[in-house]
Design a protein around this motif. Structure first.
Motif, PDB file in Angstrom:
ATOM      1  N   ALA A   4      35.417  29.488  61.734  1.00 54.76           N
ATOM      2  CA  ALA A   4      36.053  29.657  60.205  1.00 54.76           C
ATOM      3  C   ALA A   4      35.021  29.677  59.133  1.00 54.76           C
ATOM      4  O   ALA A   4      34.058  28.867  59.296  1.00 54.76           O
ATOM      5  N   VAL A   5      35.199  30.660  58.269  1.00 57.63           N
ATOM      6  CA  VAL A   5      34.282  30.850  57.030  1.00 57.63           C
ATOM      7  C   VAL A   5      34.878  30.744  55.823  1.00 57.63           C
ATOM      8  O   VAL A   5      35.975  31.183  55.692  1.00 57.63           O
ATOM      9  N   ARG A   6      34.521  30.043  54.942  1.00 58.13           N
ATOM     10  CA  ARG A   6      34.980  29.730  53.756  1.00 58.13           C
ATOM     11  C   ARG A   6      34.336  30.365  52.417  1.00 58.13           C
ATOM     12  O   ARG A   6      33.209  30.420  52.357  1.00 58.13           O
ATOM     13  N   LEU A   7      35.321  31.229  52.005  1.00 60.52           N
ATOM     14  CA  LEU A   7      34.397  31.999  50.416  1.00 60.52           C
ATOM     15  C   LEU A   7      35.244  31.277  49.650  1.00 60.52           C
ATOM     16  O   LEU A   7      36.680  31.108  49.490  1.00 60.52           O
ATOM     17  N   SER A   8      34.554  30.650  48.428  1.00 57.74           N
ATOM     18  CA  SER A   8      35.442  29.969  47.417  1.00 57.74           C
ATOM     19  C   SER A   8      34.470  30.524  46.217  1.00 57.74           C
ATOM     20  O   SER A   8      33.523  30.724  45.889  1.00 57.74           O
ATOM     21  N   LEU A   9      35.411  31.068  45.095  1.00 55.15           N
ATOM     22  CA  LEU A   9      34.945  31.583  43.920  1.00 55.15           C
ATOM     23  C   LEU A   9      35.109  30.734  42.824  1.00 55.15           C
ATOM     24  O   LEU A   9      35.540  29.432  42.844  1.00 55.15           O
ATOM     25  N   GLY A  10      34.430  31.192  41.353  1.00 56.87           N
ATOM     26  CA  GLY A  10      34.435  30.257  40.526  1.00 56.87           C
ATOM     27  C   GLY A  10      34.165  31.103  39.204  1.00 56.87           C
ATOM     28  O   GLY A  10      34.487  32.330  39.026  1.00 56.87           O
ATOM     29  N   TRP A  11      34.273  30.543  37.987  1.00 56.33           N
ATOM     30  CA  TRP A  11      34.090  31.371  36.500  1.00 56.33           C
ATOM     31  C   TRP A  11      33.114  32.248  36.464  1.00 56.33           C
ATOM     32  O   TRP A  11      33.492  33.125  35.652  1.00 56.33           O
ATOM     33  N   SER A  12      32.015  32.348  37.130  1.00 57.76           N
ATOM     34  CA  SER A  12      31.251  33.250  36.940  1.00 57.76           C
ATOM     35  C   SER A  12      31.030  34.449  37.904  1.00 57.76           C
ATOM     36  O   SER A  12      30.304  35.376  37.953  1.00 57.76           O
ATOM     37  N   THR A  13      32.278  34.176  39.063  1.00 62.61           N
ATOM     38  CA  THR A  13      32.290  35.298  39.907  1.00 62.61           C
ATOM     39  C   THR A  13      32.714  36.619  39.318  1.00 62.61           C
ATOM     40  O   THR A  13      33.737  36.540  38.453  1.00 62.61           O
ATOM     41  N   SER A  14      32.190  37.901  39.859  1.00 67.20           N
ATOM     42  CA  SER A  14      32.612  39.076  39.129  1.00 67.20           C
ATOM     43  C   SER A  14      33.045  39.997  40.149  1.00 67.20           C
ATOM     44  O   SER A  14      33.069  39.803  41.475  1.00 67.20           O
ATOM     45  N   SER A  15      33.502  40.936  39.781  1.00 61.58           N
ATOM     46  CA  SER A  15      34.083  42.102  40.599  1.00 61.58           C
ATOM     47  C   SER A  15      32.878  42.796  41.663  1.00 61.58           C
ATOM     48  O   SER A  15      33.259  43.159  42.783  1.00 61.58           O
ATOM     49  N   ALA A  16      31.654  42.792  40.984  1.00 59.35           N
ATOM     50  CA  ALA A  16      30.497  43.349  41.852  1.00 59.35           C
ATOM     51  C   ALA A  16      30.087  42.227  42.984  1.00 59.35           C
ATOM     52  O   ALA A  16      29.679  42.589  43.881  1.00 59.35           O
ATOM     53  N   ASP A  17      30.552  40.966  42.849  1.00 52.17           N
ATOM     54  CA  ASP A  17      30.112  39.782  43.535  1.00 52.17           C
ATOM     55  C   ASP A  17      31.281  40.039  44.993  1.00 52.17           C
ATOM     56  O   ASP A  17      30.845  40.072  46.004  1.00 52.17           O
ATOM     57  N   ILE A  18      32.525  40.679  44.566  1.00 49.10           N
ATOM     58  CA  ILE A  18      33.374  40.691  45.809  1.00 49.10           C
ATOM     59  C   ILE A  18      33.043  42.015  46.650  1.00 49.10           C
ATOM     60  O   ILE A  18      33.062  42.025  47.642  1.00 49.10           O
TER      61      ILE A  18
END
Length: 388
Positions: free
Chosen positions: A348-362
Protein backbone atom coordinates in the motif's frame (compact mmCIF):
# COMPACT_ATOMS: atom_id res chain seq x y z
CA UNK A 1 14.85 20.78 -2.67
CA UNK A 2 13.90 22.38 -6.00
CA UNK A 3 11.33 20.80 -8.28
CA UNK A 4 10.15 18.36 -5.62
CA UNK A 5 6.49 17.48 -5.09
CA UNK A 6 5.50 16.80 -1.48
CA UNK A 7 2.59 14.37 -1.11
CA UNK A 8 3.21 13.10 2.43
CA UNK A 9 1.23 15.65 4.43
CA UNK A 10 -0.23 13.03 6.80
CA UNK A 11 3.28 12.25 8.03
CA UNK A 12 4.08 15.90 8.70
CA UNK A 13 3.40 19.29 7.19
CA UNK A 14 5.59 22.24 6.23
CA UNK A 15 5.72 24.99 8.83
CA UNK A 16 3.05 27.60 8.14
CA UNK A 17 4.16 31.20 7.63
CA UNK A 18 1.95 32.28 10.55
CA UNK A 19 3.59 29.74 12.86
CA UNK A 20 7.11 30.67 11.75
CA UNK A 21 6.50 34.38 12.38
CA UNK A 22 4.95 33.77 15.78
CA UNK A 23 7.80 31.46 16.82
CA UNK A 24 10.46 33.89 15.63
CA UNK A 25 8.99 36.61 17.83
CA UNK A 26 8.75 34.23 20.81
CA UNK A 27 12.41 33.22 20.52
CA UNK A 28 13.40 36.74 21.53
CA UNK A 29 11.65 36.42 24.89
CA UNK A 30 13.89 35.80 27.88
CA UNK A 31 11.29 35.13 30.57
CA UNK A 32 10.15 31.84 32.07
CA UNK A 33 6.33 31.70 31.87
CA UNK A 34 6.21 30.63 35.52
CA UNK A 35 8.09 33.74 36.69
CA UNK A 36 6.16 36.68 38.14
CA UNK A 37 8.32 39.50 36.76
CA UNK A 38 7.51 41.39 33.57
CA UNK A 39 9.52 39.09 31.32
CA UNK A 40 7.83 36.03 32.77
CA UNK A 41 4.39 37.58 32.46
CA UNK A 42 5.04 38.37 28.81
CA UNK A 43 5.94 34.73 28.13
CA UNK A 44 2.89 33.56 30.09
CA UNK A 45 0.64 35.84 28.07
CA UNK A 46 1.85 34.26 24.81
CA UNK A 47 1.31 30.73 26.16
CA UNK A 48 -2.22 31.56 27.29
CA UNK A 49 -3.07 33.25 23.98
CA UNK A 50 -1.96 30.07 22.20
CA UNK A 51 -4.00 27.97 24.63
CA UNK A 52 -7.07 30.06 23.76
CA UNK A 53 -6.43 29.59 20.03
CA UNK A 54 -6.09 25.81 20.28
CA UNK A 55 -9.15 25.56 22.55
CA UNK A 56 -11.26 27.77 20.30
CA UNK A 57 -10.40 25.68 17.25
CA UNK A 58 -12.39 22.73 18.67
CA UNK A 59 -14.89 24.63 20.83
CA UNK A 60 -13.36 23.97 24.24
CA UNK A 61 -12.64 26.28 27.20
CA UNK A 62 -8.96 27.33 27.43
CA UNK A 63 -8.42 25.72 30.86
CA UNK A 64 -9.21 22.34 29.31
CA UNK A 65 -6.06 22.40 27.16
CA UNK A 66 -2.91 20.70 28.47
CA UNK A 67 0.19 21.14 26.31
CA UNK A 68 2.58 18.21 25.83
CA UNK A 69 5.65 17.36 23.76
CA UNK A 70 3.62 15.92 20.87
CA UNK A 71 0.79 13.60 19.93
CA UNK A 72 2.43 10.51 21.43
CA UNK A 73 2.89 12.10 24.85
CA UNK A 74 -0.61 13.56 24.68
CA UNK A 75 -2.05 10.10 23.99
CA UNK A 76 -0.02 8.57 26.81
CA UNK A 77 -1.25 11.25 29.20
CA UNK A 78 -4.85 10.74 28.08
CA UNK A 79 -4.80 6.94 28.47
CA UNK A 80 -4.86 6.98 32.26
CA UNK A 81 -6.45 4.34 34.53
CA UNK A 82 -8.81 5.87 37.07
CA UNK A 83 -10.42 8.48 34.83
CA UNK A 84 -14.02 9.11 35.77
CA UNK A 85 -16.97 11.43 35.76
CA UNK A 86 -18.30 12.68 39.08
CA UNK A 87 -21.30 10.36 38.78
CA UNK A 88 -19.41 7.37 37.37
CA UNK A 89 -16.94 4.67 38.32
CA UNK A 90 -13.21 4.96 37.54
CA UNK A 91 -12.14 3.12 34.40
CA UNK A 92 -9.80 0.17 34.97
CA UNK A 93 -9.51 -1.22 31.44
CA UNK A 94 -8.83 0.16 27.99
CA UNK A 95 -10.42 -0.74 24.65
CA UNK A 96 -8.76 0.50 21.47
CA UNK A 97 -9.74 0.07 17.85
CA UNK A 98 -7.41 -2.17 15.83
CA UNK A 99 -6.43 0.67 13.47
CA UNK A 100 -5.16 3.14 16.06
CA UNK A 101 -1.80 4.87 16.01
CA UNK A 102 0.93 2.87 17.73
CA UNK A 103 1.03 5.31 20.65
CA UNK A 104 -2.58 4.30 21.40
CA UNK A 105 -2.17 0.61 20.63
CA UNK A 106 0.62 0.53 23.21
CA UNK A 107 -1.99 1.37 25.85
CA UNK A 108 -0.58 4.47 27.51
CA UNK A 109 -0.41 3.84 31.26
CA UNK A 110 -2.72 0.83 31.32
CA UNK A 111 -1.14 -2.55 32.09
CA UNK A 112 -1.05 -4.97 29.18
CA UNK A 113 -3.59 -7.32 30.77
CA UNK A 114 -6.13 -4.48 30.96
CA UNK A 115 -6.02 -3.64 27.23
CA UNK A 116 -8.43 -5.03 24.66
CA UNK A 117 -8.72 -4.49 20.91
CA UNK A 118 -11.93 -3.88 18.96
CA UNK A 119 -12.09 -4.93 15.32
CA UNK A 120 -13.04 -2.89 12.27
CA UNK A 121 -15.03 -3.52 9.13
CA UNK A 122 -13.63 -4.32 5.68
CA UNK A 123 -14.07 -0.62 4.89
CA UNK A 124 -11.88 0.37 7.82
CA UNK A 125 -14.53 1.66 10.23
CA UNK A 126 -14.86 0.76 13.90
CA UNK A 127 -17.28 -2.16 14.27
CA UNK A 128 -19.89 -0.81 16.68
CA UNK A 129 -21.39 -4.23 17.34
CA UNK A 130 -18.00 -5.55 18.45
CA UNK A 131 -17.57 -2.47 20.61
CA UNK A 132 -20.91 -3.12 22.34
CA UNK A 133 -19.97 -6.73 22.99
CA UNK A 134 -16.57 -5.76 24.40
CA UNK A 135 -18.11 -3.19 26.72
CA UNK A 136 -20.72 -5.66 27.96
CA UNK A 137 -18.00 -8.18 28.79
CA UNK A 138 -16.46 -6.27 31.69
CA UNK A 139 -16.23 -3.22 33.91
CA UNK A 140 -16.54 0.36 32.60
CA UNK A 141 -13.78 1.07 30.12
CA UNK A 142 -11.90 3.94 28.55
CA UNK A 143 -12.35 3.54 24.79
CA UNK A 144 -9.90 5.11 22.33
CA UNK A 145 -11.03 5.73 18.74
CA UNK A 146 -9.25 7.98 16.25
CA UNK A 147 -11.38 10.52 14.42
CA UNK A 148 -9.76 9.77 11.06
CA UNK A 149 -7.29 7.07 10.16
CA UNK A 150 -3.82 8.27 9.20
CA UNK A 151 -3.39 5.64 6.46
CA UNK A 152 -6.77 5.25 4.75
CA UNK A 153 -8.26 8.60 5.75
CA UNK A 154 -11.48 6.83 6.81
CA UNK A 155 -13.51 9.05 9.16
CA UNK A 156 -14.65 6.98 12.12
CA UNK A 157 -18.19 6.92 13.60
CA UNK A 158 -17.05 8.70 16.74
CA UNK A 159 -20.36 10.27 17.76
CA UNK A 160 -22.08 6.87 17.48
CA UNK A 161 -19.26 5.24 19.43
CA UNK A 162 -19.60 7.87 22.16
CA UNK A 163 -23.26 6.96 22.61
CA UNK A 164 -22.39 3.28 22.92
CA UNK A 165 -19.53 3.95 25.33
CA UNK A 166 -21.41 6.32 27.60
CA UNK A 167 -24.45 4.03 27.72
CA UNK A 168 -22.13 1.37 29.13
CA UNK A 169 -20.72 3.74 31.76
CA UNK A 170 -17.40 4.24 29.97
CA UNK A 171 -15.36 7.19 28.71
CA UNK A 172 -14.21 8.06 25.20
CA UNK A 173 -10.80 9.30 24.08
CA UNK A 174 -10.50 10.57 20.51
CA UNK A 175 -7.12 10.87 18.80
CA UNK A 176 -7.86 13.70 16.37
CA UNK A 177 -4.31 14.29 15.16
CA UNK A 178 -5.07 13.49 11.51
CA UNK A 179 -8.51 15.09 11.40
CA UNK A 180 -7.51 18.38 13.04
CA UNK A 181 -7.32 21.10 10.41
CA UNK A 182 -8.76 18.85 7.69
CA UNK A 183 -12.40 18.45 8.72
CA UNK A 184 -14.43 20.58 11.15
CA UNK A 185 -15.30 19.17 14.56
CA UNK A 186 -15.95 20.29 18.11
CA UNK A 187 -15.37 18.33 21.29
CA UNK A 188 -19.05 18.60 22.23
CA UNK A 189 -20.29 17.38 18.83
CA UNK A 190 -18.00 14.36 19.16
CA UNK A 191 -19.30 13.85 22.71
CA UNK A 192 -15.73 12.90 23.61
CA UNK A 193 -14.27 13.00 27.11
CA UNK A 194 -10.69 13.62 25.94
CA UNK A 195 -9.30 14.71 22.56
CA UNK A 196 -5.65 14.75 21.54
CA UNK A 197 -4.08 16.82 18.75
CA UNK A 198 -0.60 17.47 17.35
CA UNK A 199 0.94 20.68 16.05
CA UNK A 200 3.05 19.33 13.20
CA UNK A 201 0.04 17.80 11.45
CA UNK A 202 -1.47 21.28 10.88
CA UNK A 203 1.57 23.37 9.95
CA UNK A 204 2.90 23.92 13.44
CA UNK A 205 6.29 22.83 14.82
CA UNK A 206 7.23 19.26 15.62
CA UNK A 207 7.37 18.32 19.28
CA UNK A 208 4.17 20.00 20.51
CA UNK A 209 0.76 18.45 21.16
CA UNK A 210 -2.18 18.81 23.50
CA UNK A 211 -4.84 16.96 25.43
CA UNK A 212 -8.21 18.69 25.55
CA UNK A 213 -10.56 17.63 28.36
CA UNK A 214 -14.33 17.76 28.40
CA UNK A 215 -15.82 19.55 31.38
CA UNK A 216 -16.32 17.45 34.49
CA UNK A 217 -13.66 14.82 33.78
CA UNK A 218 -11.79 13.70 36.90
CA UNK A 219 -8.78 11.51 37.66
CA UNK A 220 -6.26 12.61 35.02
CA UNK A 221 -2.99 12.09 36.86
CA UNK A 222 0.18 13.84 35.77
CA UNK A 223 2.50 11.94 33.45
CA UNK A 224 5.51 14.08 34.34
CA UNK A 225 5.81 15.27 37.93
CA UNK A 226 7.70 18.25 39.28
CA UNK A 227 6.41 21.80 39.05
CA UNK A 228 2.78 22.75 38.75
CA UNK A 229 2.80 23.65 35.06
CA UNK A 230 -0.17 22.87 32.80
CA UNK A 231 -2.71 22.83 35.60
CA UNK A 232 -0.53 20.34 37.49
CA UNK A 233 -0.97 17.70 34.75
CA UNK A 234 2.35 18.10 32.88
CA UNK A 235 5.40 19.34 34.81
CA UNK A 236 8.27 21.13 33.10
CA UNK A 237 8.86 24.62 31.76
CA UNK A 238 6.58 25.17 28.78
CA UNK A 239 8.04 25.16 25.28
CA UNK A 240 6.98 28.75 24.70
CA UNK A 241 7.99 29.12 21.06
CA UNK A 242 6.57 25.72 20.12
CA UNK A 243 3.28 26.40 21.90
CA UNK A 244 3.02 29.83 20.27
CA UNK A 245 3.62 28.24 16.88
CA UNK A 246 0.95 25.64 17.64
CA UNK A 247 -1.57 28.35 18.45
CA UNK A 248 -0.82 30.29 15.28
CA UNK A 249 -1.07 27.13 13.17
CA UNK A 250 -4.38 26.15 14.79
CA UNK A 251 -5.91 29.52 13.98
CA UNK A 252 -4.70 29.34 10.39
CA UNK A 253 -5.74 25.71 9.90
CA UNK A 254 -9.38 26.26 10.82
CA UNK A 255 -9.62 29.58 9.00
CA UNK A 256 -11.05 28.19 5.74
CA UNK A 257 -11.65 24.51 6.36
CA UNK A 258 -14.57 24.23 3.97
CA UNK A 259 -12.78 25.88 1.05
CA UNK A 260 -9.61 23.86 1.56
CA UNK A 261 -11.59 20.63 1.85
CA UNK A 262 -13.46 21.25 -1.41
CA UNK A 263 -10.25 22.01 -3.27
CA UNK A 264 -8.34 19.03 -1.90
CA UNK A 265 -11.20 16.61 -2.44
CA UNK A 266 -11.30 17.70 -6.07
CA UNK A 267 -7.58 16.97 -6.41
CA UNK A 268 -7.99 13.63 -4.64
CA UNK A 269 -10.78 12.54 -6.96
CA UNK A 270 -8.71 13.46 -10.02
CA UNK A 271 -5.72 11.65 -8.57
CA UNK A 272 -7.71 8.48 -7.91
CA UNK A 273 -9.33 8.60 -11.33
CA UNK A 274 -5.87 8.69 -12.87
CA UNK A 275 -4.56 5.88 -10.68
CA UNK A 276 -7.48 3.70 -11.70
CA UNK A 277 -6.35 3.84 -15.30
CA UNK A 278 -3.92 1.13 -14.21
CA UNK A 279 -5.77 -2.21 -14.24
CA UNK A 280 -6.23 -3.74 -10.80
CA UNK A 281 -5.69 -0.60 -8.71
CA UNK A 282 -7.40 -0.78 -5.31
CA UNK A 283 -8.20 2.40 -3.37
CA UNK A 284 -8.84 1.49 0.25
CA UNK A 285 -11.88 2.78 2.18
CA UNK A 286 -13.25 4.45 -0.95
CA UNK A 287 -16.80 3.43 0.00
CA UNK A 288 -16.89 5.39 3.29
CA UNK A 289 -16.36 9.04 4.27
CA UNK A 290 -12.68 9.93 4.13
CA UNK A 291 -10.43 12.89 4.76
CA UNK A 292 -10.46 15.07 1.63
CA UNK A 293 -6.69 14.82 1.23
CA UNK A 294 -5.89 11.10 1.64
CA UNK A 295 -5.53 8.21 -0.82
CA UNK A 296 -4.18 4.78 0.11
CA UNK A 297 -3.86 2.51 -2.90
CA UNK A 298 -2.15 -0.58 -4.23
CA UNK A 299 -2.07 -3.06 -7.08
CA UNK A 300 -1.73 -6.80 -6.43
CA UNK A 301 1.95 -7.64 -6.69
CA UNK A 302 3.15 -4.11 -5.94
CA UNK A 303 5.95 -3.68 -3.40
CA UNK A 304 5.40 -0.47 -1.50
CA UNK A 305 9.05 0.07 -0.62
CA UNK A 306 10.05 -0.06 -4.27
CA UNK A 307 7.17 2.21 -5.30
CA UNK A 308 8.13 4.79 -2.67
CA UNK A 309 11.73 4.75 -3.93
CA UNK A 310 10.52 5.07 -7.51
CA UNK A 311 8.37 8.07 -6.68
CA UNK A 312 11.28 9.59 -4.78
CA UNK A 313 13.58 9.21 -7.77
CA UNK A 314 10.93 11.02 -9.79
CA UNK A 315 11.03 13.90 -7.32
CA UNK A 316 7.83 13.03 -5.46
CA UNK A 317 7.62 12.34 -1.71
CA UNK A 318 5.00 9.72 -0.80
CA UNK A 319 4.87 7.10 1.92
CA UNK A 320 4.06 3.51 2.67
CA UNK A 321 1.31 3.68 5.26
CA UNK A 322 2.49 5.18 8.53
CA UNK A 323 5.82 7.00 8.87
CA UNK A 324 6.24 6.18 12.57
CA UNK A 325 8.23 2.95 12.42
CA UNK A 326 11.80 4.22 12.37
CA UNK A 327 11.74 4.40 8.58
CA UNK A 328 11.00 0.69 8.22
CA UNK A 329 8.51 -0.44 5.61
CA UNK A 330 6.31 -3.08 7.21
CA UNK A 331 2.90 -4.54 6.39
CA UNK A 332 0.18 -2.08 7.33
CA UNK A 333 -1.48 -3.12 10.59
CA UNK A 334 -4.46 -1.05 9.47
CA UNK A 335 -5.00 -3.09 6.30
CA UNK A 336 -4.41 -6.34 8.17
CA UNK A 337 -7.09 -5.30 10.68
CA UNK A 338 -9.41 -4.59 7.74
CA UNK A 339 -8.94 -8.19 6.60
CA UNK A 340 -6.47 -7.75 3.75
CA UNK A 341 -3.67 -10.28 3.43
CA UNK A 342 0.08 -9.62 3.51
CA UNK A 343 0.34 -9.26 -0.27
CA UNK A 344 -1.85 -6.16 -0.25
CA UNK A 345 -0.86 -4.94 3.22
CA UNK A 346 2.80 -4.83 2.16
CA UNK A 347 2.07 -3.00 -1.08
CA UNK A 348 0.00 0.00 0.00
CA UNK A 349 1.18 3.48 -0.97
CA UNK A 350 -0.24 6.60 0.67
CA UNK A 351 -0.62 9.92 -1.11
CA UNK A 352 -1.67 12.81 1.13
CA UNK A 353 -2.22 16.39 0.01
CA UNK A 354 -2.06 19.78 1.70
CA UNK A 355 -2.68 23.49 1.38
CA UNK A 356 0.12 24.12 -1.13
CA UNK A 357 -0.66 21.10 -3.34
CA UNK A 358 -1.33 22.27 -6.89
CA UNK A 359 -2.96 20.88 -10.00
CA UNK A 360 0.52 20.57 -11.50
CA UNK A 361 1.56 18.38 -8.56
CA UNK A 362 -1.28 15.98 -9.33
CA UNK A 363 -0.25 15.88 -12.98
CA UNK A 364 3.35 15.09 -12.06
CA UNK A 365 2.31 12.36 -9.66
CA UNK A 366 0.11 10.67 -12.24
CA UNK A 367 2.79 10.90 -14.92
CA UNK A 368 5.31 9.34 -12.52
CA UNK A 369 2.86 6.57 -11.69
CA UNK A 370 2.25 5.80 -15.36
CA UNK A 371 5.98 5.29 -15.86
CA UNK A 372 6.45 3.43 -12.59
CA UNK A 373 3.53 1.08 -13.02
CA UNK A 374 4.68 -0.08 -16.44
CA UNK A 375 7.95 -1.21 -14.86
CA UNK A 376 6.85 -2.16 -11.35
CA UNK A 377 4.17 -4.52 -12.49
CA UNK A 378 6.33 -6.23 -15.11
CA UNK A 379 9.92 -6.31 -13.86
CA UNK A 380 12.05 -6.64 -10.75
CA UNK A 381 13.04 -3.92 -8.30
CA UNK A 382 16.51 -3.78 -9.82
CA UNK A 383 14.99 -3.25 -13.24
CA UNK A 384 12.94 -0.38 -11.89
CA UNK A 385 15.92 1.44 -10.42
CA UNK A 386 17.90 0.97 -13.64
CA UNK A 387 15.15 2.26 -15.91
CA UNK A 388 13.60 5.06 -13.91
Amino acid sequence: MPDRVYLDWNATTPLRREAREAMTAAWDLSGNPSSVHAEGRQARRLVEEARLRVASSIGAPPRSVIFASGGTEANTLALTPGLRRASGLPVRRLLVSAIEHTSVLSGGRFPAEAIGTVGVTRSGLLDLDRLRAALEAGAPALVSVMLANNETGAVQPVAEAAEVVHSAGGLLHVDAAQAFGKIPFYINSLNADLVTVSAHKIGGPKGVGAVILAEGLLGLEALLRGGGQELGRRAGTENVSGIVGFGAAAAAAVGDLEGDAIRLEGFRKRLESGLRQTPGVIVFSDDVPRLPNTTLFTVPGLRAETAVIGFDLAGIAVSSGSACSSGKVQPSHVLEAMGFGPELAQGAVRLSLGWSTSSADIDRCLEAWRKLSRTLLKGSDETLLERF
